[in-house]
Each structure stands twice: as C-alpha cells, then as structure tokens.
Design an enzyme around this catalytic site. Structure first.
Site, mmCIF file in Angstrom:
data_model
loop_
_atom_site.group_PDB
_atom_site.id
_atom_site.type_symbol
_atom_site.label_atom_id
_atom_site.label_comp_id
_atom_site.label_asym_id
_atom_site.label_seq_id
_atom_site.Cartn_x
_atom_site.Cartn_y
_atom_site.Cartn_z
ATOM 1 N N ARG A 53 0.878 -1.186 0.000
ATOM 2 C CA ARG A 53 0.000 0.000 0.000
ATOM 3 C C ARG A 53 0.903 1.220 0.000
ATOM 4 N NH1 ARG A 53 -5.390 1.524 3.436
ATOM 5 N NH2 ARG A 53 -6.188 0.106 1.849
ATOM 6 N N ASP A 67 -17.150 7.395 -2.099
ATOM 7 C CA ASP A 67 -15.943 7.233 -1.273
ATOM 8 C C ASP A 67 -15.643 8.603 -0.672
ATOM 9 O OD1 ASP A 67 -13.549 6.298 -0.166
ATOM 10 O OD2 ASP A 67 -12.444 6.356 -2.064
ATOM 11 N N ARG A 93 -13.611 -8.411 1.871
ATOM 12 C CA ARG A 93 -12.183 -8.216 1.638
ATOM 13 C C ARG A 93 -11.427 -9.480 2.060
ATOM 14 N NH1 ARG A 93 -10.075 -3.153 1.513
ATOM 15 N NH2 ARG A 93 -8.222 -4.277 0.840
ATOM 16 N N CYS A 103 -16.304 1.859 0.230
ATOM 17 C CA CYS A 103 -15.191 0.994 0.651
ATOM 18 C C CYS A 103 -14.831 1.171 2.123
ATOM 19 C CB CYS A 103 -13.974 1.251 -0.236
ATOM 20 S SG CYS A 103 -13.287 2.908 -0.094
ATOM 21 N N GLN A 122 -10.249 -3.962 -3.345
ATOM 22 C CA GLN A 122 -11.569 -3.521 -2.915
ATOM 23 C C GLN A 122 -12.624 -3.878 -3.956
ATOM 24 O OE1 GLN A 122 -12.380 -1.792 0.141
ATOM 25 N NE2 GLN A 122 -14.364 -2.519 -0.552
ATOM 26 N N HIS A 140 -7.311 0.671 -6.431
ATOM 27 C CA HIS A 140 -7.526 -0.169 -5.235
ATOM 28 C C HIS A 140 -8.253 -1.449 -5.695
ATOM 29 C CE1 HIS A 140 -7.884 -1.317 -1.202
ATOM 30 N NE2 HIS A 140 -8.778 -0.478 -0.743
#
Ligand code: CP
Ligand code: NVA
Length: 300
Positions: free
Chosen positions: A102, A217, A286, A257, A132, A129
């Site tokens: 990340r 988001d 996830r 998310c 996700q 991402h």
C-alpha cells in the site's frame, strides 16, 4: 514464465477475476473449516499509508489458510530511511512468497513489481484499489447476482476507487456513470481507455437514474488531508443520501469501501440503512476475496 502480479484489475482476465470471486464465495461458505493450503507460505505486507480493513483482512486471511504474514511499515524498516524500492523488492522476494504493497504513487508499486520475483498485490495506491473491487463485485453477486449488463453510478471524487470502477466496468461488463466536479475527474488516459463503458457528468441525479448500484468514497483520500476543507465545499452537492437513492432502481444497492465520513459523502441514515447499504458485507468480503486472490496467485 513471468510472475503474475495484481496491480490493477487489468492484470487478470475477466474470466479469472470471476473465478476468484466464485472461489471467494465458496471460501466464505466454508468459514470455520480448516484449510492449511498456505502452510509454510509467508506474505510480506508493506504499508506506507494507514489501514484497518486491508491489514486485518490480509493477516487474518493468511492465518486462516495456515500461512504467516509480516507487517512492514516505513517507520521501522529501511524503506522509510530511503532504501530504494527496487532493492527492497529484490530482498523480500528472497524471503517471502507473496508481497502486498500500500503506497502513494502507482509508479512506485510498478517499479517494486518489476524488481520482485514473487507476486505483488496492490493494496491501494493513489490510482487504484483493485482488492476492494474484488470485494465489491463479490458483494454485488451475493446480493443481486451477475453484475453484467447492470448500471453502476459513481458519485464524488474521481479517485483511486473511481478509477478501479472504470476498470471493473470493462472486466465485469457493466455501464458506469460517473458524477464528479469538473476538476476532480479520473485521469484522462484511464477514461479514454474505457470510454465505451463509461459516461461522465457533474450531475449526480442524472448518474443515479435507475442505477442498480450507487457507490461513493471519501472526498479527501489519504495524502489529501490538507485539501479537506476546500473539498468539502466543492463536493457539497455530491452527498449520497436517501433523496438521491430514490432516483436509482427500486432494488439498488449502496456501497462504500470505508472509512466513511457520515454527513459528508454519505448521510448517516443511508450508510446505516440495511435496505440499501451493504457496506459491512463489503468490508467482510475483503477477507474472502483476498484469500481467493492469494490462492490464485500462488497457483493453489
Ligand atoms: N477500504 C479499505 O481499504 O480500508 P482500509 O484503509 O481500512 O484498509
Ligand atoms: N480513496 C480512499 C480509499 C480508502 C480505502 C483513499 O485512498 O484514502
């Protein structure tokens, strides 16, 4: 043969992504039964940004598969003191079986992957991402079946999640309508590459009209903290709430998310309304989706 990385959804075929999601659903059904298929395998986890879901889901997933994971942060590794990512990738590849990263600039994970000899998984960059999206696509399938041919509305910032949805539109065969302020659109090259699947406007009502899934988001992603106040003003008309959801299809779902900022990009009432919001399933998935991804990347 070259190593299979997962830096964006485009790294795997649509069929492979769908089979990973099917296996994720299967693994979820088997929760609690022991599979030790990853016994002796080690996942290195480099986090240059904060995380709750990603860290816990990868660590728990690896433990449930009988493997082990190592959390690495820049504050206590040489990466934080300037050791090149190329060297870190080479060294970790000699010791672990799989590496999750990340970080900020997407180029950094691309460089890392080029110098790694084990699979590298993108656990969020400024641009994408993809993990996700595996969870989101699994969640849609569990609640509503195949997403192919459906309409998804993305409301808010043209950020890493939005760009991942653009790639998902191509891989999972749905129409994506993006509503965002003009200066906060996804990158032009990403739009151009998938222009047949997507439309962009600055009109949230138009974007959600009869949509099957509405997604948003945070307005200020990690690294954009200094812009938070300015963004709250610019994005004020982009809140997803019950009034906006009323424009969507009758059985529309809402996804985010997380972490969510109630009262900003989503109203507290909508986020907590189980008639629309599937955010807790999305978070749980996830775990299952990444277990299936790791198994795929290690050829199990
Ligand atoms: N959705 C997500 O990636 O959450 P974290 O930042 O908590 O990992
Ligand atoms: N767009 C958000 C997603 C967090 C999981 C960020 O990058 O901070």
């Amino acid at each position: 043969m070259s190593v299979q990385h997962f830096l964006t959804l485009s790294d795997l075929s649509g069929d492979t992504l769908k089979s990973i999601i099917d296996n994720a659903i299967h693994l979820k059904q088997k929760t609690g039964t022991s599979t030790m298929s990853m016994q002796g395998k080690v996942l290195g986890m480099i986090f240059e940004k904060s995380s709750t879901r990603t860290r816990v889901s990868f660590e728990a997933g690896m433990a449930q598969l009988g493997g082990h994971s190592i959390f690495l942060s820049p504050t206590d590794t040489q990466l934080g003191r300037g050791e090149p990512v190329e060297d870190t990738a080479r060294v970790l590849s000699r010791m672990v079986d799989l590496i999750m990263v990340r970080t900020f600039a997407h180029e950094r994970i691309e460089i890392f992957a080029r110098h790694a000899s084990v699979p590298v998984i993108n656990a969020l960059t400024d641009d994408y991402h993809p993990c996700q999206l595996l969870a989101d696509m699994q969640t849609y399938k569990e609640h509503r079946g195949d997403i192919a041919g459906k309409t998804v509305a993305w409301i808010g910032d043209g950020n890493n999640m939005c760009q991942s949805y653009i790639k998902a539109a191509a891989q999972f065969d749905f129409e994506l309508r993006i509503a965002c302020p003009d200066d906060y659109r996804p990158r032009a090259n990403v739009i151009k590459a998938h222009s047949s699947r997507i439309s962009i406007s600055d009109n949230p009502q138009q974007a959600v009209k009869n949509a099957d899934l509405v997604v948003t988001d945070t307005w200020a992603s990690m690294g954009q903290e200094a812009e938070k106040a300015k963004r709250e003003k610019i994005f004020a008309a982009y809140q997803v709430n019950h009034e906006l959801m009323a424009e969507a299809a009758n059985d529309a779902l809402f996804m985010h998310c997380l972490p969510a900022y109630r009262g900003l990009e989503v109203s507290a009432e909508l986020l907590d309304d189980p008639n629309y919001s599937v955010v807790w399933d999305e978070a749980e998935n996830r775990l299952h989706a990444q277990k299936a991804l790791m198994l795929h990347l290690l050829d199990f």
